[in-house]
Write a protein that holds these residues in place. Structure first.
Motif, short mmCIF file in Angstrom:
data_model
loop_
_atom_site.label_atom_id
_atom_site.label_comp_id
_atom_site.label_asym_id
_atom_site.label_seq_id
_atom_site.Cartn_x
_atom_site.Cartn_y
_atom_site.Cartn_z
N ARG A 51 3.15 13.63 4.72
CA ARG A 51 3.78 14.79 4.39
C ARG A 51 5.12 14.41 3.56
NH1 ARG A 51 6.49 18.97 8.95
NH2 ARG A 51 7.05 20.77 7.49
N GLY A 52 5.41 15.13 2.30
CA GLY A 52 6.66 14.73 1.44
C GLY A 52 6.41 13.60 0.70
N GLY A 53 5.26 12.89 0.79
CA GLY A 53 4.95 11.70 -0.01
C GLY A 53 5.80 10.56 0.02
N THR A 54 5.85 10.02 -1.09
CA THR A 54 6.66 8.63 -1.07
C THR A 54 8.39 8.92 -0.88
OG1 THR A 54 6.59 8.76 -3.59
CG2 THR A 54 5.07 7.31 -2.46
N PRO A 55 8.76 10.13 -1.36
CA PRO A 55 10.19 10.24 -1.03
C PRO A 55 10.45 10.17 0.50
CG PRO A 55 9.53 11.64 -2.83
CD PRO A 55 8.37 11.05 -2.35
N VAL A 56 9.71 10.87 1.36
CA VAL A 56 9.88 10.96 2.64
C VAL A 56 9.67 9.70 3.36
CG1 VAL A 56 9.07 11.90 4.82
CG2 VAL A 56 9.45 13.63 3.03
N TRP A 57 8.54 8.93 2.92
CA TRP A 57 8.47 7.57 3.31
C TRP A 57 9.55 6.78 3.07
CZ3 TRP A 57 3.99 5.26 5.63
CH2 TRP A 57 3.92 3.78 5.58
N LEU A 58 10.15 6.87 1.95
CA LEU A 58 11.41 6.01 1.71
C LEU A 58 12.42 6.46 2.72
CD1 LEU A 58 11.48 5.82 -2.03
CD2 LEU A 58 11.05 3.88 -0.55
N ALA A 59 12.57 7.83 2.80
CA ALA A 59 13.67 8.56 3.68
C ALA A 59 13.64 7.93 5.18
CB ALA A 59 13.80 10.03 3.77
N ALA A 60 12.30 7.81 5.50
CA ALA A 60 12.15 7.25 6.81
C ALA A 60 12.27 5.74 6.85
CB ALA A 60 10.68 7.62 7.44
N ALA A 61 12.76 5.07 5.96
CA ALA A 61 13.11 3.70 6.08
C ALA A 61 11.87 2.84 6.28
CB ALA A 61 14.25 3.35 7.09
N GLN A 62 10.86 3.17 5.50
CA GLN A 62 9.56 2.52 5.61
C GLN A 62 9.28 1.68 4.47
OE1 GLN A 62 7.39 2.58 7.93
NE2 GLN A 62 7.68 4.21 9.48
N PRO A 63 9.00 0.49 4.57
CA PRO A 63 8.64 -0.74 3.38
C PRO A 63 7.98 -0.12 2.06
CG PRO A 63 7.38 -1.19 5.26
CD PRO A 63 8.06 -0.09 5.90
N VAL A 64 8.35 -0.71 1.20
CA VAL A 64 7.41 -0.39 -0.04
C VAL A 64 7.35 -1.83 -0.69
CG1 VAL A 64 7.77 1.93 -0.25
CG2 VAL A 64 9.44 0.51 -1.26
N LEU A 65 6.73 -1.82 -1.83
CA LEU A 65 6.49 -3.14 -2.79
C LEU A 65 7.02 -2.60 -4.08
CD1 LEU A 65 2.99 -4.45 -2.10
CD2 LEU A 65 4.93 -5.17 -0.98
N GLY A 66 7.76 -3.27 -4.62
CA GLY A 66 8.47 -2.84 -6.01
C GLY A 66 9.86 -2.45 -5.84
N ARG A 67 10.45 -1.98 -6.93
CA ARG A 67 11.73 -1.41 -6.89
C ARG A 67 11.71 -0.02 -6.93
NH1 ARG A 67 15.44 -4.62 -10.97
NH2 ARG A 67 17.06 -3.77 -9.59
N ALA A 68 11.98 0.88 -5.80
CA ALA A 68 11.91 2.11 -5.70
C ALA A 68 13.43 2.93 -5.90
CB ALA A 68 11.39 2.53 -4.41
N PRO A 69 13.60 3.88 -6.58
CA PRO A 69 14.73 4.68 -6.78
C PRO A 69 15.13 5.11 -5.43
CG PRO A 69 12.93 5.53 -8.33
CD PRO A 69 12.23 4.64 -7.45
N SER A 70 16.24 5.79 -5.40
CA SER A 70 16.69 6.20 -4.21
C SER A 70 15.76 7.49 -3.90
CB SER A 70 18.21 6.79 -4.05
OG SER A 70 18.41 7.74 -5.09
#
Length: 309
Positions: free
Chosen positions: A161-180
């Motif tokens: 739900r909400g895709g990668t923006p919500v994943w980032l908002a939930a402080a979950q990790p990613v690979l690479g350099r994500a925007p805010s």
């Protein structure tokens, strides 16, 4: 002299035929014999007509079947925390359906970059627990895909739900350099139009965007667009429509809204996704005009492609 000319004139057709035969001899030597060519033609089915009704719509046959759009299933939605927990279990696959440029910029660890066509055509994924992840925009398509994949035999399908923006908002990790996350939440005029057409979204207007009340049906204007005020509207909508919730909150805000404020609002609204449009009404109206022109072209254009196209 006249007799010589006459003789040459009479011999000219024969000379022309002889020259043609000499030039064509190498090609004819390599050509298949008539008997073998006839044998080869026996395996080719005769075409009764140029357009057929079973061409899947490619030739525009009158009987060509078109797949109906699957009904979106909001029950497929899971939170970022729930998705992270599922990914720890064997047999779970995370499918990233974003455009390639976004996937190359950053991605969730272990995510497989695919298209919806890939998911429909790969039967060996159907016994897996599938999580579909997008960029948080036009998620209606993913909820429709969830319904369709279940109909195709997928054992378990979920939508992040909400895709990668919500994943980032939930402080979950990613690979690479994500925007805010707040930058990823911002909508262009065309994207805002798409989200406004989705009845599963709640469109909220702050005072600076009150002109949209005449443009967007069922939009709500708030004097103070805080997370608390938005949650109050969500609860009122839930009771009135007897629904479990919304797909996303779409906020039309002033151009000067800061990333920090958007991040704070998203945190307060989690797990509900937040999308934000800060453009002008003029840009939106221009987009609506473009869409109306497309609809008009479809209505006035040919209803069926000519035979053979």
């Amino acid at each position: 002299m006249s007799s010589i000319t006459g003789a040459y004139t009479r011999q000219w057709p024969r000379l022309l035929l002889l020259a043609f035969a000499c030039a064509a001899a190498p090609a004819l030597a390599q050509a298949p014999q008539a008997s073998s060519l006839a044998e080869g033609l026996k395996s080719i089915k005769r075409a009764d007509n140029a357009c057929r009704s079973d061409d899947g719509g490619i030739a525009g046959g009158a009987g060509a079947a078109r797949p109906a759009e699957a009904r979106p299933d909001l029950g497929c939605a899971i939170t970022a925390d729930a998705a992270q927990a599922l990914l720890q279990k064997p047999g779970t696959m995370l499918f990233d359906l974003r455009p390639d440029v976004e996937y190359q910029l950053f991605r969730i660890n272990g995510a497989l970059h695919v298209t919806l066509s890939d998911l429909r055509s790969k039967p060996y994924w159907r016994d897996k627990t599938a999580i579909l992840a997008g960029n948080g925009k036009a998620e209606r398509e993913l909820y429709s895909a969830c319904t369709q994949l279940k109909q195709l035999g997928y054992k378990s399908v979920h939508v992040l739900r909400g895709g990668t923006p919500v994943w980032l908002a939930a402080a979950q990790p990613v690979l690479g350099r994500a925007p805010s996350a707040s930058q990823l939440q911002r909508l262009a005029a065309s994207e805002f139009w798409t989200e406004a057409q989705n009845g599963d979204n709640l469109v909220v207007l702050d005072k600076s965007q009150s002109a949209f009340l005449n443009e967007i049906a069922f939009s709500v204007e708030l004097n103070d667009t805080t997370a608390l005020a938005i949650r109050t509207v969500l609860e009122r909508r839930r009771r009135a429509m007897k629904t479990s919730g919304v797909s996303a909150v779409v906020l039309a805000a002033g151009a000067n809204v800061s990333d920090q404020r958007l991040e704070q609002m998203q945190q307060a609204l989690l797990p509900i996704p937040l999308l934000v449009y800060t453009g002008t009404r003029e840009s939106y109206v221009a987009q609506v005009a473009v869409q109306k022109a497309v609809w008009l072209a479809h209505e006035s254009g040919p209803k069926q492609l000519p035979c053979g196209l």
